[in-house]
Design an enzyme around this catalytic site. Structure first.
Site, PDB file in Angstrom:
ATOM      1  N   SER A  18      15.160   9.222   2.338  1.00  0.00           N
ATOM      2  CA  SER A  18      15.663   7.971   2.942  1.00  0.00           C
ATOM      3  C   SER A  18      14.570   6.915   3.053  1.00  0.00           C
ATOM      4  CB  SER A  18      16.220   8.269   4.345  1.00  0.00           C
ATOM      5  OG  SER A  18      15.213   8.913   5.112  1.00  0.00           O
ATOM      6  N   GLY A  19      13.351   7.233   2.653  1.00  0.00           N
ATOM      7  CA  GLY A  19      12.236   6.295   2.794  1.00  0.00           C
ATOM      8  C   GLY A  19      12.047   5.417   1.567  1.00  0.00           C
ATOM      9  N   LEU A  20      10.960   4.668   1.574  1.00  0.00           N
ATOM     10  CA  LEU A  20      10.662   3.716   0.492  1.00  0.00           C
ATOM     11  C   LEU A  20      10.678   4.382  -0.890  1.00  0.00           C
ATOM     12  CD1 LEU A  20       9.335   1.097  -0.737  1.00  0.00           C
ATOM     13  CD2 LEU A  20       7.143   2.026   0.017  1.00  0.00           C
ATOM     14  N   GLY A  22      11.566   7.561  -1.635  1.00  0.00           N
ATOM     15  CA  GLY A  22      12.776   8.366  -1.826  1.00  0.00           C
ATOM     16  C   GLY A  22      13.947   7.526  -2.314  1.00  0.00           C
ATOM     17  N   TYR A 146      -4.428  11.356   9.157  1.00  0.00           N
ATOM     18  CA  TYR A 146      -3.474  11.334   8.035  1.00  0.00           C
ATOM     19  C   TYR A 146      -4.165  11.796   6.755  1.00  0.00           C
ATOM     20  CZ  TYR A 146      -0.209   8.915   4.782  1.00  0.00           C
ATOM     21  OH  TYR A 146       0.676   8.579   3.783  1.00  0.00           O
ATOM     22  N   LYS A 150      -3.331  15.065   4.363  1.00  0.00           N
ATOM     23  CA  LYS A 150      -2.939  14.886   2.955  1.00  0.00           C
ATOM     24  C   LYS A 150      -3.877  15.652   2.015  1.00  0.00           C
ATOM     25  CE  LYS A 150       0.700  12.361   3.010  1.00  0.00           C
ATOM     26  NZ  LYS A 150       1.896  12.768   2.298  1.00  0.00           N
ATOM     27  N   ASN A 175      -1.285   1.704  -2.831  1.00  0.00           N
ATOM     28  CA  ASN A 175      -0.472   1.059  -1.791  1.00  0.00           C
ATOM     29  C   ASN A 175       0.895   0.673  -2.392  1.00  0.00           C
ATOM     30  OD1 ASN A 175       0.463  -0.783   0.256  1.00  0.00           O
ATOM     31  ND2 ASN A 175      -1.632  -0.890   0.993  1.00  0.00           N
ATOM     32  N   VAL A 176       1.956   1.322  -1.898  1.00  0.00           N
ATOM     33  CA  VAL A 176       3.287   1.187  -2.519  1.00  0.00           C
ATOM     34  C   VAL A 176       4.146   0.194  -1.717  1.00  0.00           C
ATOM     35  CG1 VAL A 176       5.306   2.475  -3.329  1.00  0.00           C
ATOM     36  CG2 VAL A 176       3.083   3.618  -3.170  1.00  0.00           C
ATOM     37  N   LYS A 197       7.018 -10.723   8.549  1.00  0.00           N
ATOM     38  CA  LYS A 197       6.488 -11.751   9.458  1.00  0.00           C
ATOM     39  C   LYS A 197       6.711 -13.158   8.891  1.00  0.00           C
ATOM     40  CE  LYS A 197       2.241  -9.857  10.102  1.00  0.00           C
ATOM     41  NZ  LYS A 197       0.930  -9.558  10.709  1.00  0.00           N
TER      42      LYS A 197
HETATM   43  P1  NAP Z   1       8.693   6.344   4.477  1.00  0.00           P
HETATM   44  O1  NAP Z   1       9.404   5.184   3.906  1.00  0.00           O
HETATM   45  O2  NAP Z   1       8.086   6.225   5.839  1.00  0.00           O
HETATM   46  O3  NAP Z   1       9.687   7.588   4.468  1.00  0.00           O
HETATM   47  C1  NAP Z   1       9.313   8.784   5.066  1.00  0.00           C
HETATM   48  C2  NAP Z   1      10.387   9.801   4.806  1.00  0.00           C
HETATM   49  O4  NAP Z   1       9.976  11.039   5.425  1.00  0.00           O
HETATM   50  C3  NAP Z   1      11.740   9.435   5.412  1.00  0.00           C
HETATM   51  O5  NAP Z   1      12.750   9.872   4.541  1.00  0.00           O
HETATM   52  C4  NAP Z   1      11.768  10.245   6.702  1.00  0.00           C
HETATM   53  O6  NAP Z   1      13.079  10.574   7.118  1.00  0.00           O
HETATM   54  C5  NAP Z   1      11.029  11.488   6.245  1.00  0.00           C
HETATM   55  N1  NAP Z   1      10.473  12.224   7.387  1.00  0.00           N
HETATM   56  C6  NAP Z   1       9.558  11.791   8.279  1.00  0.00           C
HETATM   57  N2  NAP Z   1       9.321  12.747   9.205  1.00  0.00           N
HETATM   58  C7  NAP Z   1      10.102  13.801   8.858  1.00  0.00           C
HETATM   59  C8  NAP Z   1      10.325  15.078   9.422  1.00  0.00           C
HETATM   60  N3  NAP Z   1       9.683  15.486  10.519  1.00  0.00           N
HETATM   61  N4  NAP Z   1      11.214  15.898   8.827  1.00  0.00           N
HETATM   62  C9  NAP Z   1      11.879  15.503   7.714  1.00  0.00           C
HETATM   63  N5  NAP Z   1      11.705  14.320   7.129  1.00  0.00           N
HETATM   64  C10 NAP Z   1      10.833  13.467   7.701  1.00  0.00           C
HETATM   65  O7  NAP Z   1       7.523   6.840   3.522  1.00  0.00           O
HETATM   66  P2  NAP Z   1       7.226   6.485   1.980  1.00  0.00           P
HETATM   67  O8  NAP Z   1       6.394   5.259   1.970  1.00  0.00           O
HETATM   68  O9  NAP Z   1       8.468   6.578   1.205  1.00  0.00           O
HETATM   69  O10 NAP Z   1       6.239   7.675   1.605  1.00  0.00           O
HETATM   70  C11 NAP Z   1       6.684   8.854   0.937  1.00  0.00           C
HETATM   71  C12 NAP Z   1       5.482   9.715   0.605  1.00  0.00           C
HETATM   72  O11 NAP Z   1       4.566   8.952  -0.187  1.00  0.00           O
HETATM   73  C13 NAP Z   1       4.691  10.178   1.822  1.00  0.00           C
HETATM   74  O12 NAP Z   1       4.262  11.493   1.616  1.00  0.00           O
HETATM   75  C14 NAP Z   1       3.501   9.228   1.873  1.00  0.00           C
HETATM   76  O13 NAP Z   1       2.400   9.848   2.456  1.00  0.00           O
HETATM   77  C15 NAP Z   1       3.271   8.963   0.392  1.00  0.00           C
HETATM   78  N6  NAP Z   1       2.587   7.694   0.102  1.00  0.00           N
HETATM   79  C16 NAP Z   1       3.114   6.491   0.526  1.00  0.00           C
HETATM   80  C17 NAP Z   1       2.417   5.326   0.221  1.00  0.00           C
HETATM   81  C18 NAP Z   1       2.915   3.977   0.658  1.00  0.00           C
HETATM   82  O14 NAP Z   1       2.187   2.986   0.457  1.00  0.00           O
HETATM   83  N7  NAP Z   1       4.100   3.846   1.204  1.00  0.00           N
HETATM   84  C19 NAP Z   1       1.221   5.375  -0.507  1.00  0.00           C
HETATM   85  C20 NAP Z   1       0.738   6.614  -0.904  1.00  0.00           C
HETATM   86  C21 NAP Z   1       1.435   7.772  -0.601  1.00  0.00           C
HETATM   87  P3  NAP Z   1      13.900   9.619   8.135  1.00  0.00           P
HETATM   88  O15 NAP Z   1      14.202   8.348   7.405  1.00  0.00           O
HETATM   89  O16 NAP Z   1      15.122  10.390   8.439  1.00  0.00           O
HETATM   90  O17 NAP Z   1      12.995   9.413   9.319  1.00  0.00           O
HETATM   91  O1  GFB Z   2      -1.172  -1.420   3.795  1.00  0.00           O
HETATM   92  P1  GFB Z   2      -2.215  -1.306   4.821  1.00  0.00           P
HETATM   93  O2  GFB Z   2      -1.782  -1.234   6.233  1.00  0.00           O
HETATM   94  O3  GFB Z   2      -3.143  -0.072   4.650  1.00  0.00           O
HETATM   95  O4  GFB Z   2      -3.160  -2.602   4.595  1.00  0.00           O
HETATM   96  P2  GFB Z   2      -4.378   0.274   3.700  1.00  0.00           P
HETATM   97  C1  GFB Z   2      -4.174  -2.892   5.514  1.00  0.00           C
HETATM   98  C2  GFB Z   2      -4.933  -4.102   5.032  1.00  0.00           C
HETATM   99  O5  GFB Z   2      -4.071  -5.244   5.058  1.00  0.00           O
HETATM  100  C3  GFB Z   2      -6.090  -4.428   5.980  1.00  0.00           C
HETATM  101  C4  GFB Z   2      -4.524  -6.159   6.058  1.00  0.00           C
HETATM  102  O6  GFB Z   2      -7.081  -5.114   5.260  1.00  0.00           O
HETATM  103  C5  GFB Z   2      -5.415  -5.340   6.984  1.00  0.00           C
HETATM  104  O7  GFB Z   2      -6.361  -6.160   7.665  1.00  0.00           O
HETATM  105  N1  GFB Z   2      -3.356  -6.741   6.723  1.00  0.00           N
HETATM  106  C6  GFB Z   2      -3.138  -8.067   6.897  1.00  0.00           C
HETATM  107  C7  GFB Z   2      -2.323  -6.089   7.292  1.00  0.00           C
HETATM  108  N2  GFB Z   2      -2.023  -8.279   7.595  1.00  0.00           N
HETATM  109  C8  GFB Z   2      -1.473  -7.069   7.827  1.00  0.00           C
HETATM  110  C9  GFB Z   2      -0.286  -6.657   8.509  1.00  0.00           C
HETATM  111  O8  GFB Z   2       0.507  -7.433   9.029  1.00  0.00           O
HETATM  112  N3  GFB Z   2      -0.057  -5.287   8.525  1.00  0.00           N
HETATM  113  C10 GFB Z   2      -0.893  -4.384   7.955  1.00  0.00           C
HETATM  114  N4  GFB Z   2      -0.577  -3.083   7.996  1.00  0.00           N
HETATM  115  N5  GFB Z   2      -2.045  -4.770   7.342  1.00  0.00           N
HETATM  116  C11 GFB Z   2      -3.207   2.540   3.648  1.00  0.00           C
HETATM  117  C12 GFB Z   2      -2.950   3.640   4.605  1.00  0.00           C
HETATM  118  O9  GFB Z   2      -4.374   1.846   3.888  1.00  0.00           O
HETATM  119  O10 GFB Z   2      -3.252   3.056   2.343  1.00  0.00           O
HETATM  120  C13 GFB Z   2      -1.528   4.017   4.309  1.00  0.00           C
HETATM  121  O11 GFB Z   2      -3.147   3.196   5.916  1.00  0.00           O
HETATM  122  C14 GFB Z   2      -1.355   4.428   2.853  1.00  0.00           C
HETATM  123  O12 GFB Z   2      -1.003   4.947   5.102  1.00  0.00           O
HETATM  124  C15 GFB Z   2      -1.960   3.404   1.915  1.00  0.00           C
HETATM  125  O13 GFB Z   2      -1.856   5.700   2.653  1.00  0.00           O
HETATM  126  C16 GFB Z   2      -1.981   3.799   0.494  1.00  0.00           C
HETATM  127  O14 GFB Z   2      -4.129  -0.117   2.284  1.00  0.00           O
HETATM  128  O15 GFB Z   2      -5.616  -0.195   4.332  1.00  0.00           O
END
Ligand code: NAP
Ligand code: GFB
Length: 322
Positions: A18-20, A22, A146, A150, A175-176, A197
């Site tokens: 259900s997340g980004l 997924g 975190y 991981k 960063n996705v 925002k």
């Molecule tokens: P997300 O949008 O926050 O979605 C997280 C998902 O995990 C949701 O489906 C949530 O379900 C589920 N979840 C959370 N806690 C759970 C639990 N206790 N039991 C079962 N399900 C649970 O995250 P995402 O951005 O899609 O990330 C997916 C994966 O990619 C993660 O492993 C994350 O670490 C990795 N990743 C993300 C990024 C990024 O920039 N977003 C970058 C690198 C790696 P509900 O909706 O029901 O809460």
């Molecule tokens: O995406 P983000 O939160 O995480 O980006 P990282 C943080 C950077 O964006 C910092 C700036 O330089 C912040 O100062 N920034 C500016 C903001 N405005 C904003 C705002 O409104 N919100 C946020 N969040 N940042 C991530 C991990 O690191 O790397 C994640 O924390 C994930 O969980 C990802 O694993 C791949 O890119 O720094």
């Protein structure tokens, strides 16, 4: 991306669906026609099972009897929320990953693809970072809980291979962003938080507050591109070692903010709050290994993908997580 599809029939369970990411995998499989004959897909969220609980994890695996798992479920957030709750992110993610990997092993799942993240890379390092450097020194202190959780996935994958011959592997997205992201100011990642925002500021006629200097650089990867490659990884990638999945180019946060403002037609003031953390200044990852496997894969240009995400957010404002 040609598929050998030699191990069909396949029952694929996607956790965190259900997340980004997924939602992007669901789109690729169900809407783009990415499902092969002989494959069945099951998409679950925390509503189906709290994967921190071993009994619920076992029950949901017994229900779907997967042959393959794409494991996305995790407690996820942007920099500011992660740094406030390192302990909780560590504990929840260690539990989720241990339950999923061990249940998969006990139920004879053939392949598991889990997600690491570029924020797990060592803080003090040389650039670009490749897949062999993940454990070379502590991660940035802001998200150590975190990050260590991981990193353990990679250690577990190696142990399941060494002791049981399992092909449990991982990808490392940077960063996705994309449709269905978390657009809240409190715990979204930078692009989605700034999109939320900026649109709010436009509606209310106020300024946008961006955190930090805007100077850090990130590799921003569109969720749909990541999803297409992850489906390929699930079918074709045979290594236990992780695979970095990212666009090659880096973009300064300031530039990304300008693209968002333009995409949302925001003409107001943009304020950079330099009292707030910049986090890691850069974490440049190489995509050389990905390119060896998929030399022809074309990523959506980042500016175009940001514009599409802004359009999605505006069109889906009522249902968006904002
Ligand atoms: P997300 O949008 O926050 O979605 C997280 C998902 O995990 C949701 O489906 C949530 O379900 C589920 N979840 C959370 N806690 C759970 C639990 N206790 N039991 C079962 N399900 C649970 O995250 P995402 O951005 O899609 O990330 C997916 C994966 O990619 C993660 O492993 C994350 O670490 C990795 N990743 C993300 C990024 C990024 O920039 N977003 C970058 C690198 C790696 P509900 O909706 O029901 O809460
Ligand atoms: O995406 P983000 O939160 O995480 O980006 P990282 C943080 C950077 O964006 C910092 C700036 O330089 C912040 O100062 N920034 C500016 C903001 N405005 C904003 C705002 O409104 N919100 C946020 N969040 N940042 C991530 C991990 O690191 O790397 C994640 O924390 C994930 O969980 C990802 O694993 C791949 O890119 O720094």
């Amino acid at each position: 991306m040609a598929s050998e599809s030699n191990a069909l029939p396949r029952r694929v369970l996607v956790t965190g669906a259900s997340g980004l990411i997924g939602k992007a995998i669901q789109h690729v499989v169900l809407t783009e026609g990415g499902k092969l004959d002989g494959e069945e897909w099951f998409f679950i969220s925390s509503k189906d099972a709290d994967l921190r609980d071993v009994g619920q994890t076992r029950a949901v695996f017994e229900k779907h009897r997967p042959t393959d798992v794409i494991h996305l479920a995790a407690r996820v957030a942007g920099l500011f929320f992660l740094s406030k709750e390192n302990l909780q992110f560590l504990r929840d993610n260690v539990k989720i990953d241990d339950n999923v990997l061990h249940t998969a092993h006990q139920m004879d799942v053939t392949k598991v693809v889990s997600c690491l993240s570029s924020c797990i890379f060592p803080d003090k390092t040389t650039y670009p970072i490749d897949e062999t450097m993940i454990h070379n020194g502590p991660p940035h202190e802001s998200n150590f809980g975190y990050a260590y959780a991981k990193r353990m996935i990679d250690i577990q994958n190696r142990a399941y291979f060494r002791q049981h011959g399992r092909c449990y592997t991982s990808v490392v997205p940077t960063n996705v962003f994309g449709p269905h992201d978390n657009f809240t100011a409190e715990n979204g990642h930078v692009l989605s938080a700034v999109i939320g925002k900026t649109y709010k500021a436009k509606l209310e006629g106020t300024q946008v507050n961006v955190c930090g200097t805007g100077n850090p650089r990130r590799q921003f990867t569109y969720s749909l591109d990541l999803a297409r490659i992850m489906v390929w990884v699930m079918r074709e990638y045979k290594e236990i070692d992780p695979l970095i999945i990212s666009v090659e180019e880096e973009m300064a946060i300031k530039e990304a903010v300008e693209v968002i403002a333009e995409s949302l037609d925001f003409k107001g003031n943009i304020h950079y709050d330099t009292t707030m953390s910049d986090g890691q200044i850069r974490k440049t990852a190489t995509t050389a290994k990905l390119r060896r496997y998929l030399p022809d894969f074309t990523f959506t240009p980042v500016k175009e993908a940001i514009k599409m995400t802004c359009d999605w957010f505006v069109a889906n404002y009522d249902i968006a997580n904002k």
